[in-house]
Enzyme design. Structure first.
Site, PDB file in Angstrom:
ATOM      1  N   HIS A  50       0.835  -1.199   0.000  1.00  0.00           N
ATOM      2  CA  HIS A  50       0.000   0.000   0.000  1.00  0.00           C
ATOM      3  C   HIS A  50       0.869   1.249   0.000  1.00  0.00           C
ATOM      4  CE1 HIS A  50      -3.815   1.958   0.110  1.00  0.00           C
ATOM      5  NE2 HIS A  50      -3.523   2.659   1.178  1.00  0.00           N
ATOM      6  N   HIS A  52       0.788   5.542  -1.304  1.00  0.00           N
ATOM      7  CA  HIS A  52       0.381   6.760  -2.006  1.00  0.00           C
ATOM      8  C   HIS A  52       1.662   7.569  -2.153  1.00  0.00           C
ATOM      9  CE1 HIS A  52      -3.747   5.707  -1.072  1.00  0.00           C
ATOM     10  NE2 HIS A  52      -3.471   5.679   0.212  1.00  0.00           N
ATOM     11  N   GLN A  55       2.496  11.276  -1.012  1.00  0.00           N
ATOM     12  CA  GLN A  55       2.457  11.677   0.396  1.00  0.00           C
ATOM     13  C   GLN A  55       3.841  11.646   1.047  1.00  0.00           C
ATOM     14  OE1 GLN A  55      -0.762   9.619   2.435  1.00  0.00           O
ATOM     15  NE2 GLN A  55      -2.236  10.182   0.848  1.00  0.00           N
ATOM     16  N   HIS A 199     -11.554   3.267  -4.150  1.00  0.00           N
ATOM     17  CA  HIS A 199     -10.978   4.074  -3.083  1.00  0.00           C
ATOM     18  C   HIS A 199     -11.479   3.623  -1.721  1.00  0.00           C
ATOM     19  CE1 HIS A 199     -10.602   7.291  -0.141  1.00  0.00           C
ATOM     20  NE2 HIS A 199      -9.447   7.490  -0.721  1.00  0.00           N
ATOM     21  N   ARG A 202     -17.181   4.684   0.689  1.00  0.00           N
ATOM     22  CA  ARG A 202     -17.808   6.009   0.613  1.00  0.00           C
ATOM     23  C   ARG A 202     -17.561   6.675  -0.737  1.00  0.00           C
ATOM     24  NH1 ARG A 202     -13.258   6.934   3.961  1.00  0.00           N
ATOM     25  NH2 ARG A 202     -11.917   8.583   3.165  1.00  0.00           N
ATOM     26  N   GLU A 229     -10.932   1.927   8.143  1.00  0.00           N
ATOM     27  CA  GLU A 229      -9.749   2.548   8.735  1.00  0.00           C
ATOM     28  C   GLU A 229     -10.149   3.428   9.913  1.00  0.00           C
ATOM     29  OE1 GLU A 229      -7.590   5.038   6.002  1.00  0.00           O
ATOM     30  OE2 GLU A 229      -5.957   5.421   7.420  1.00  0.00           O
ATOM     31  N   HIS A 263      -6.027  -1.696   5.555  1.00  0.00           N
ATOM     32  CA  HIS A 263      -6.272  -1.318   6.950  1.00  0.00           C
ATOM     33  C   HIS A 263      -7.206  -2.327   7.643  1.00  0.00           C
ATOM     34  CE1 HIS A 263      -4.154   2.336   6.112  1.00  0.00           C
ATOM     35  NE2 HIS A 263      -5.081   2.789   5.308  1.00  0.00           N
ATOM     36  N   ASP A 314       2.110   3.050   2.954  1.00  0.00           N
ATOM     37  CA  ASP A 314       0.975   3.967   2.864  1.00  0.00           C
ATOM     38  C   ASP A 314       1.381   5.436   2.689  1.00  0.00           C
ATOM     39  OD1 ASP A 314      -1.518   5.132   3.042  1.00  0.00           O
ATOM     40  OD2 ASP A 314      -2.085   4.267   4.942  1.00  0.00           O
TER      41      ASP A 314
END
Lengths: 448, 448
Positions: A50, A52, A55, A199, A202, A229, A263, A314
């Site tokens: 995982h 991103h 970030q 994603h 939600r 998460e 998560h 992450d």
């Protein structure tokens, strides 16, 4: 064909003095016995399930209390502002630096969960895959193997509200997403696998799920999703869909070994056994979950149910598989007041138990045969530093324990991808040039 | 007098471009403005207020589940076995390696909580300070400033049972202990402070406390004690002394700013406010507490009560002040589901808040004026790596946040003790020779 120097390799039959014969395709052709003993321990590289990448550039920049209720959600505001500054060039520079750091730390593969698709104002780039290409180029330059997971992001909440302006660069209609996916699949090669990511519940409306699942049916794509998460997410899902997120997913999607639940922090007993029975993998990200205050994964109960897991870095506040594994275990110890929770009496040490999960769960999450040094496998491995004080006198039975638990200094001397040494003496082959470009780019981003 | 190159120093008035003038006594004589700007951020070195040096050599060797109830107490069995192999020479080699690692990681001072006094069979060495001398020599060789805390260890439990055979090398009658203390005090110098440690309430009988406290009265020794690390200890103290350990100590000893309570993990509300009101410091050791499954310190409540803390690396499973600080904060986030618990709105970032405690609490625990770069202070400081990608574009307002929270790579380029650069380019000036000797010694210990 490349002949390795003698290595003490962790193979399916245990630690063996070996000489690896690697073909021009980057795969292990033969594992021969070495002619000499050696203290150069070699083990499979570790998959990072995982990431991103962007970030990494904000690591350390969100550690100031904005208000007394500071939480994941206030952090997300900062992350959105930062994401708004990135374009394909800067994303490529950040990701290249990150991937070089991963290789130095012992990760040999990354699952890139990629949702930064469009320009900051939400308009698609002329090449709709421009941001994906930046990540692919970064992985190729750094030399890491990658599973790219373009992310489907459609709505701004469980109530299916439209995306906010700053979320628009993440968004796709389902058809546009499937077009991007097809475009990226044509770019697959030996070092690049393409999968799918939702994603979160939600961000993908319940009504869109059937069409998506139909499009994925019959394929063996890895499918990743952020789930459970945050407690607020659990509450909203209960309120709008009448079930907790993992329960809802298990009931509405054909969750199986293709799936990686990222998560899955907040689980009840039925969800724990449900994930385990499905064959799905959980990608646990302990340093990010600690940084964001997510909560502690119920590891022991999940292992007792037969669950599979892998690790991810992450948000990249730390880039170290051993910090992830160590603190996954320490978190369990801190709440149970016991030790060695990830292993059982009579089995190998806890470090080895954790690594074995990271290898097998990682291979599953990546959708690639990783984490095992055998004939036909990619020659993706790490060689531990034989001169590291923390490994002095290391033996087969304790070397992995010391790798994971004897401290935070980098112990990886070499990292090989497809038989090529991309890290030697602990340094990526292009460490300086990559770092210089990253530093220049980061200064521009921070000035922006 | 040494003139430093320009540094961007964290002084009592904030970050300033400075040139330090260091006297031959190793203290800062003057802080002059630098003639040029620089990105070489310099900050006070970090005191390490809890160390059992010999345990560094067993890092990673106790991570195998011995039985399903594996805990601190089963770990202690392994530790005793390992301790039984050490003599002054091997202790010196292990401690020298450890202290060199501390200096590379940014620790400039260590409180050594030393209980391995006698030969393995429990007989005193001809020189009763032989093991203490080994530690003093190690600190001098590595170049770290030290507060040596010889430990008083008299009984094997709250029931005042005599020491077990393998505990006998830790033990002293009170008079013998005070003789050792006096001998060590005569060895004090600018780099060596001597204090006092009580191993724990279970190792110092209630009846021996008055005589000990009387001997300490009127002195300004730092006084350290292990306390409330384990739930079993809390229960035993309640059962035998009618009070929880911290409550009992506060009620029976003149606890004040001379005192450092090590761990103090398990506290009720009255104990939290009691420690804070006493002025004592708590030495929190997050990586060891995680490794041993001790539990999480109630940080936010303690800070709200005005409590003081410092950090220690204790068993040295990790040797990194930033891993200690980061995970102290992350532990709080994981159980509260909030972020930035160690800071408050409008104050500096969380990394700076944590470091400020480590400096001021550390100075208090060490009994020395540490942790502040001002005229008259020791020139003990660390210079961060200006070329580290994790610090690219760093500014005054975020450099400490990035140091603590932007990852686990070593970011310390230089460490100065008394104006002397003992670490340059991230490497201790004798890294190789110290590591070679350590490796040889460790191999012997493991073969033993």
């Amino acid at each position: 064909m490349i002949d390795s120097a003698p290595l003490r390799c962790l193979t399916p039959s245990g630690w063996t003095p070996t000489q690896l014969r690697v073909g021009t395709d980057g795969r292990i052709q033969r594992i021969d016995p070495a002619r000499a003993e050696t203290a150069r321990f070699a083990l499979p590289g570790i998959p990072n399930t995982h990431s991103h990448a962007f970030q990494r550039a904000m690591a350390g920049l969100a550690e100031r209390q904005e208000n007394p209720e500071d939480s994941f959600w206030t952090w997300r505001e900062l992350m959105y502002r930062f994401a708004g500054r990135l374009d394909p060039d800067s994303l490529r520079d950040v990701a290249t630096q990150l991937y070089a750091e991963m290789l130095e730390a012992g990760y040999t593969h990354v699952c890139e969960f990629h949702y930064l698709h469009h320009a900051p104002d939400g308009a698609p780039y002329a090449d709709r895959a421009a941001m994906s290409r930046a990540l692919i180029e970064a992985a190729a330059h750094a030399g890491i193997r990658m599973t790219l997971l373009p992310v489907l992001y459609m709505t701004g909440g469980f109530d299916e509200r439209p995306l906010e302006p700053r979320q628009r660069r993440f968004g796709h209609a389902l058809d546009d997403y499937l077009t991007l996916l097809a475009q990226l699949r044509r770019m697959e090669n030996d070092r690049l696998r393409v999968g799918v990511a939702l994603h979160s519940l939600r961000a993908v409306p319940a009504g869109a799920m059937p069409a998506l699942l139909e499009a994925l049916a019959g394929h063996d794509f890895p499918i990743h999703i952020h789930i459970a998460e945050q407690l607020a997410e659990v509450e909203q899902c209960l309120a709008t869909r009448g079930a907790r997120p993992v329960r809802w997913l298990l009931d509405h999607a054909p969750v199986d070994a293709r799936w990686t639940l990222v998560h899955a922090t907040h689980l009840d007993a039925g969800e724990i056994s449900g994930i385990a029975a499905s064959g799905a993998c959980v990608s646990i990200c302990p340093t990010t979950e600690g940084n964001l205050g997510d909560g502690l994964f119920p590891l022991r109960a999940f292992l007792d149910a037969g669950g599979r897991f892998s690790i991810g870095s992450d948000s990249h506040v730390s880039v170290s598989p051993v910090e992830e594994l160590r603190w996954l275990e320490y978190g369990q110890r801190l709440i149970s007041h016991r030790r060695n929770l990830a292993s059982e009496p009579g089995t190998p040490g806890t470090g080895e138990a954790l690594l074995r999960h990271a290898w097998t769960g990682g291979a599953q999450g990546a959708g690639l045969p990783l984490g095992c040094l055998q004939e036909g496998a990619f020659a993706d491995l790490i060689v531990l530093d034989p001169d590291a004080p923390a490994l002095a006198g290391a033996r087969d039975g304790d070397v992995l324990e010391r790798f994971v638990f004897a401290g935070n200094r980098p112990l990886v001397a070499e990292t090989w991808i497809g038989g090529q040494r991309v890290v030697a003496e602990g340094r990526h082959r292009e460490r300086e040039t990559i770092a210089r470009r990253y530093a220049r780019t980061l200064r521009c981003l921070l000035a922006g």
